[in-house]
Motif scaffolding. Structure first.
Motif, PDB file in Angstrom:
ATOM      1  N   SER A  58     138.668  77.718  56.339  1.00 33.96           N
ATOM      2  CA  SER A  58     138.875  76.310  56.647  1.00 33.96           C
ATOM      3  C   SER A  58     138.060  75.473  55.676  1.00 33.96           C
ATOM      4  N   GLY A  59     138.633  74.354  55.309  1.00 41.58           N
ATOM      5  CA  GLY A  59     137.908  73.389  54.491  1.00 41.58           C
ATOM      6  C   GLY A  59     137.545  72.159  55.298  1.00 41.58           C
ATOM      7  N   THR A  60     137.831  72.195  56.591  1.00 44.10           N
ATOM      8  CA  THR A  60     137.533  71.060  57.467  1.00 44.10           C
ATOM      9  C   THR A  60     136.082  71.122  57.900  1.00 44.10           C
ATOM     10  N   PRO A  61     135.335  70.059  57.696  1.00 43.99           N
ATOM     11  CA  PRO A  61     133.925  70.087  58.086  1.00 43.99           C
ATOM     12  C   PRO A  61     133.760  70.154  59.605  1.00 43.99           C
ATOM     13  N   ALA A  62     132.699  70.796  60.038  1.00 51.18           N
ATOM     14  CA  ALA A  62     132.379  70.874  61.466  1.00 51.18           C
ATOM     15  C   ALA A  62     131.421  69.741  61.816  1.00 51.18           C
ATOM     16  N   HIS A  63     131.523  69.275  63.029  1.00 48.28           N
ATOM     17  CA  HIS A  63     130.650  68.196  63.484  1.00 48.28           C
ATOM     18  C   HIS A  63     129.441  68.717  64.235  1.00 48.28           C
ATOM     19  N   SER A  64     129.515  69.964  64.645  1.00 49.15           N
ATOM     20  CA  SER A  64     128.452  70.564  65.445  1.00 49.15           C
ATOM     21  C   SER A  64     128.549  72.074  65.278  1.00 49.15           C
ATOM     22  N   PRO A  65     127.438  72.798  65.424  1.00 50.84           N
ATOM     23  CA  PRO A  65     127.514  74.270  65.384  1.00 50.84           C
ATOM     24  C   PRO A  65     128.458  74.837  66.446  1.00 50.84           C
ATOM     25  N   LEU A  66     128.674  74.103  67.520  1.00 55.40           N
ATOM     26  CA  LEU A  66     129.600  74.576  68.548  1.00 55.40           C
ATOM     27  C   LEU A  66     131.029  74.653  68.020  1.00 55.40           C
ATOM     28  N   ASP A  67     131.347  73.867  66.984  1.00 53.18           N
ATOM     29  CA  ASP A  67     132.682  73.936  66.383  1.00 53.18           C
ATOM     30  C   ASP A  67     132.949  75.313  65.776  1.00 53.18           C
ATOM     31  N   TRP A  68     131.917  76.015  65.386  1.00 52.44           N
ATOM     32  CA  TRP A  68     132.078  77.336  64.764  1.00 52.44           C
ATOM     33  C   TRP A  68     131.943  78.483  65.751  1.00 52.44           C
ATOM     34  N   HIS A  69     131.458  78.213  66.941  1.00 57.09           N
ATOM     35  CA  HIS A  69     131.146  79.299  67.880  1.00 57.09           C
ATOM     36  C   HIS A  69     132.331  80.235  68.109  1.00 57.09           C
ATOM     37  N   SER A  70     133.457  79.696  68.508  1.00 53.77           N
ATOM     38  CA  SER A  70     134.625  80.523  68.799  1.00 53.77           C
ATOM     39  C   SER A  70     135.116  81.252  67.551  1.00 53.77           C
ATOM     40  N   GLN A  71     135.062  80.565  66.413  1.00 48.50           N
ATOM     41  CA  GLN A  71     135.514  81.187  65.168  1.00 48.50           C
ATOM     42  C   GLN A  71     134.625  82.369  64.784  1.00 48.50           C
ATOM     43  N   TYR A  72     133.323  82.204  64.913  1.00 51.02           N
ATOM     44  CA  TYR A  72     132.422  83.302  64.559  1.00 51.02           C
ATOM     45  C   TYR A  72     132.513  84.450  65.548  1.00 51.02           C
ATOM     46  N   ARG A  73     132.919  84.162  66.776  1.00 52.03           N
ATOM     47  CA  ARG A  73     133.141  85.245  67.747  1.00 52.03           C
ATOM     48  C   ARG A  73     134.330  86.107  67.312  1.00 52.03           C
ATOM     49  N   LEU A  74     135.273  85.528  66.584  1.00 52.25           N
ATOM     50  CA  LEU A  74     136.387  86.305  66.049  1.00 52.25           C
ATOM     51  C   LEU A  74     135.927  87.188  64.905  1.00 52.25           C
ATOM     52  N   ILE A  75     134.970  86.690  64.116  1.00 51.56           N
ATOM     53  CA  ILE A  75     134.465  87.461  62.994  1.00 51.56           C
ATOM     54  C   ILE A  75     133.602  88.612  63.471  1.00 51.56           C
ATOM     55  N   ASP A  76     132.727  88.335  64.416  1.00 52.44           N
ATOM     56  CA  ASP A  76     131.792  89.351  64.900  1.00 52.44           C
ATOM     57  C   ASP A  76     131.622  89.206  66.422  1.00 52.44           C
ATOM     58  N   PRO A  77     132.502  89.878  67.182  1.00 53.40           N
ATOM     59  CA  PRO A  77     132.449  89.741  68.650  1.00 53.40           C
ATOM     60  C   PRO A  77     131.115  90.147  69.229  1.00 53.40           C
TER      61      PRO A  77
END
Length: 184
Positions: free
Chosen positions: A165-184
């Motif tokens: 994604s090239g869309t900026p995140a507004h908070s670390p919570l924006d990445w939480h679900s995505q990083y759970r996909l990378i490393d459950p």
């Protein structure tokens, strides 16, 4: 990695391949126009993935249809835009199945309002791809959404997981679900 790739593309692909060979997923957070689809295709080639699922936004379907033959001419493409799979081109080395996030959501019956089963989702769960590429992965930032649940179920069965994604995140919570996909 091709000689005509830019330095950040070569470095990103090398890091992605290293991480995935170690059993982790990877996140390409390059700005728009910096070659995320090229990076993903090169990563899949270097990992020798054979069955690759690309989930993107509707506008991204044409990008993938154009970029796959450009960077991996021996690969086939199957598009899933509606109720059926459409073979765009046959390929000997690998097959990319390209769909969009909306296609992986179940639909509501207009009369009963019940959620209808999704045949293609069931196929992906029973025969998972070698590699999952989530283009515009910020679309799965809600872990309990239909898209988030579906992608988690599919991604945890895949050997390789690449989010971009090239869309900026507004908070670390924006990445939480995505990083759970990378490393459950």
């Amino acid at each position: 990695v091709p000689v005509n790739a830019y330095p950040w593309q070569r470095e990103g692909v090398a890091q992605a391949v290293t991480a995935m060979r170690r059993g982790y997923g990877f996140y390409l957070a390059w700005d728009p126009g910096m070659g995320k689809s090229l990076g993903a295709i090169l990563t899949a080639r270097l990992l020798r993935a054979r069955r690759i699922l690309v989930v993107t936004v509707k506008a991204g379907l044409g990008v993938w249809q154009r970029e796959i033959p450009r960077w991996w001419p021996e690969a086939g493409i199957i598009l899933y835009r509606g109720e059926e799979l459409e073979t765009v081109r046959e390929g000997a080395e690998a097959t990319f199945v390209v769909t969009n996030y909306e296609q992986l959501r179940r639909k509501r019956d207009r009369e009963t309002k019940d959620l209808l089963p999704h045949a293609y989702r069931a196929e992906l769960l029973s025969h998972p791809p070698d590699m999952v590429i989530l283009d515009e992965s910020h679309f799965v930032k809600a872990p309990s959404s239909e898209q988030g649940v579906t992608m988690r179920l599919i991604a945890e069965r895949a050997k390789y997981r690449l989010l971009m994604s090239g869309t900026p995140a507004h908070s670390p919570l924006d990445w939480h679900s995505q990083y759970r996909l990378i490393d459950p």
